[in-house]
Design an enzyme around this catalytic site. Sequence first.
Site, mmCIF file in Angstrom:
data_model
loop_
_atom_site.group_PDB
_atom_site.id
_atom_site.type_symbol
_atom_site.label_atom_id
_atom_site.label_comp_id
_atom_site.label_asym_id
_atom_site.label_seq_id
_atom_site.Cartn_x
_atom_site.Cartn_y
_atom_site.Cartn_z
ATOM 1 N N GLU A 1 0.827 -1.201 0.000
ATOM 2 C CA GLU A 1 0.000 0.000 0.000
ATOM 3 C C GLU A 1 0.869 1.262 0.000
ATOM 4 O O GLU A 1 1.964 1.248 0.567
ATOM 5 C CB GLU A 1 -0.817 -0.094 1.288
ATOM 6 N N LYS B 1 -4.665 11.420 -0.975
ATOM 7 C CA LYS B 1 -4.966 10.120 -0.371
ATOM 8 C C LYS B 1 -6.192 9.568 -1.088
ATOM 9 O O LYS B 1 -7.270 10.157 -1.029
ATOM 10 C CB LYS B 1 -5.232 10.313 1.126
ATOM 11 N N VAL C 1 -5.817 1.147 1.925
ATOM 12 C CA VAL C 1 -6.063 -0.303 1.905
ATOM 13 C C VAL C 1 -7.174 -0.615 0.904
ATOM 14 O O VAL C 1 -7.048 -1.536 0.070
ATOM 15 C CB VAL C 1 -6.444 -0.804 3.317
ATOM 16 N N ASP D 1 -18.139 8.144 10.854
ATOM 17 C CA ASP D 1 -16.822 7.906 10.271
ATOM 18 C C ASP D 1 -16.454 6.430 10.364
ATOM 19 O O ASP D 1 -15.962 5.950 11.381
ATOM 20 C CB ASP D 1 -15.758 8.772 10.967
ATOM 21 N N SER E 1 -14.323 3.672 8.049
ATOM 22 C CA SER E 1 -13.421 3.618 6.904
ATOM 23 C C SER E 1 -14.019 2.802 5.763
ATOM 24 O O SER E 1 -14.613 1.733 5.975
ATOM 25 C CB SER E 1 -12.086 2.986 7.305
ATOM 26 N N ALA E 2 -13.809 3.304 4.541
ATOM 27 C CA ALA E 2 -14.228 2.554 3.349
ATOM 28 C C ALA E 2 -13.435 1.251 3.207
ATOM 29 O O ALA E 2 -13.815 0.382 2.416
ATOM 30 C CB ALA E 2 -14.053 3.409 2.104
ATOM 31 N N ASP E 3 -12.353 1.101 3.991
ATOM 32 C CA ASP E 3 -11.602 -0.165 3.955
ATOM 33 C C ASP E 3 -12.519 -1.347 4.255
ATOM 34 O O ASP E 3 -12.359 -2.428 3.673
ATOM 35 C CB ASP E 3 -10.476 -0.172 5.001
ATOM 36 N N LYS F 1 -5.600 0.102 14.729
ATOM 37 C CA LYS F 1 -5.099 0.913 15.840
ATOM 38 C C LYS F 1 -6.176 1.149 16.870
ATOM 39 O O LYS F 1 -7.356 1.223 16.558
ATOM 40 C CB LYS F 1 -4.650 2.270 15.311
#
Length: 306
Positions: free
Chosen positions: A28, A88, A108, A140, A142-144, A161
């Site tokens: 990545e 990003k 990712v 919020d 993540s689109a991951d 994390k």
Amino acid sequence: MPHVSPAVAPSPEVAAALAAGRPVVALESTLLAHGLPAPQNRAAAAELEAAVRAHGAVPATVAVLDGVPRVGLTAAELDRVCGGGLAKLSVRDLGPAVGLGRDGATTVAATAALAQAAGVALFATGGLGGVHRGARDTWDVSADLGALAGTAVLVVCSGVKSILDVPATLEVLETESVPVLGYRTDAFPGFYRRDSGHPVPWRVDSPAEAAAVWRAHRTLGGPAGAVLAQPVPAADELDAGLHDRLLAEGLALVAERGVTGKDVTPALLEHFHAGSGGASLRTNLALVRANAELAAQVAVALARVP
Ligand code: PSU
Ligand code: MN
């Protein structure tokens, strides 16, 4: 030979490896461009590629340069990725970045999408994005997570994390039918710490076991990717007290400054690096290197028995 989307440009070395059925590991670039400070990010880029090669696979760092989605970068292209100023890019940003001829580092989610389009199944990174603390108010997430649900890539990482809501992230992975495997651990790793305090549903103890699970998942488990979660080596774990202090400070800082959206994760990471006198950076580098090595070993095991 895997189907290669014409929109994606593998480097000559990656294309040759894929055509011959040799092991390839995607890496990545957001972690380089937005997760690590310069100049350590450029050293890390080289080290990760070397770690993949040392274990018998071909590294394919992924980024969008001049509007071209690249899978496998030259040294000069890695310089550009690590030189600052890149956007990003998550999956939703790929169309705009490519359509408008721009540069960007891939998260990712976006790396998984481009790896899959190129026919690369293995992907190594540091930490996944996930559900942020307070997501009930901020939305919020993540689109991951959504990307993993629909992208057949095995992501080797060190969990997520503690800046995130770890149990909520694990719940979403369960809902999306993404298998989560602990590598030689029963605990889901917490990136800087070896144990997030939450268990993993499954454990594997060798690259061969991980490869066997991945093959079976691809046959029976639906369209989702999978997570192979490896804890940071014990010697490189961040001190618990330091970790808790940086986390509390970092969360207060983003709230105070009103940081939102895709800037939240880089801002928190930057606080950890600045506030730990380099300790968090050492931890971060050690775990990504270990993940690159493990991804290469699993890729080799998969290539042996396709
Ligand atoms: N977690 C880390 N380091 C990182 C990232 C996540 O420990 O560098 C990066 C990855 O590229 C991940 C992205 O895909 O942040 C997630 O960003 P967001 O939370 O904005 O979806
Ligand atoms: Mn987000």
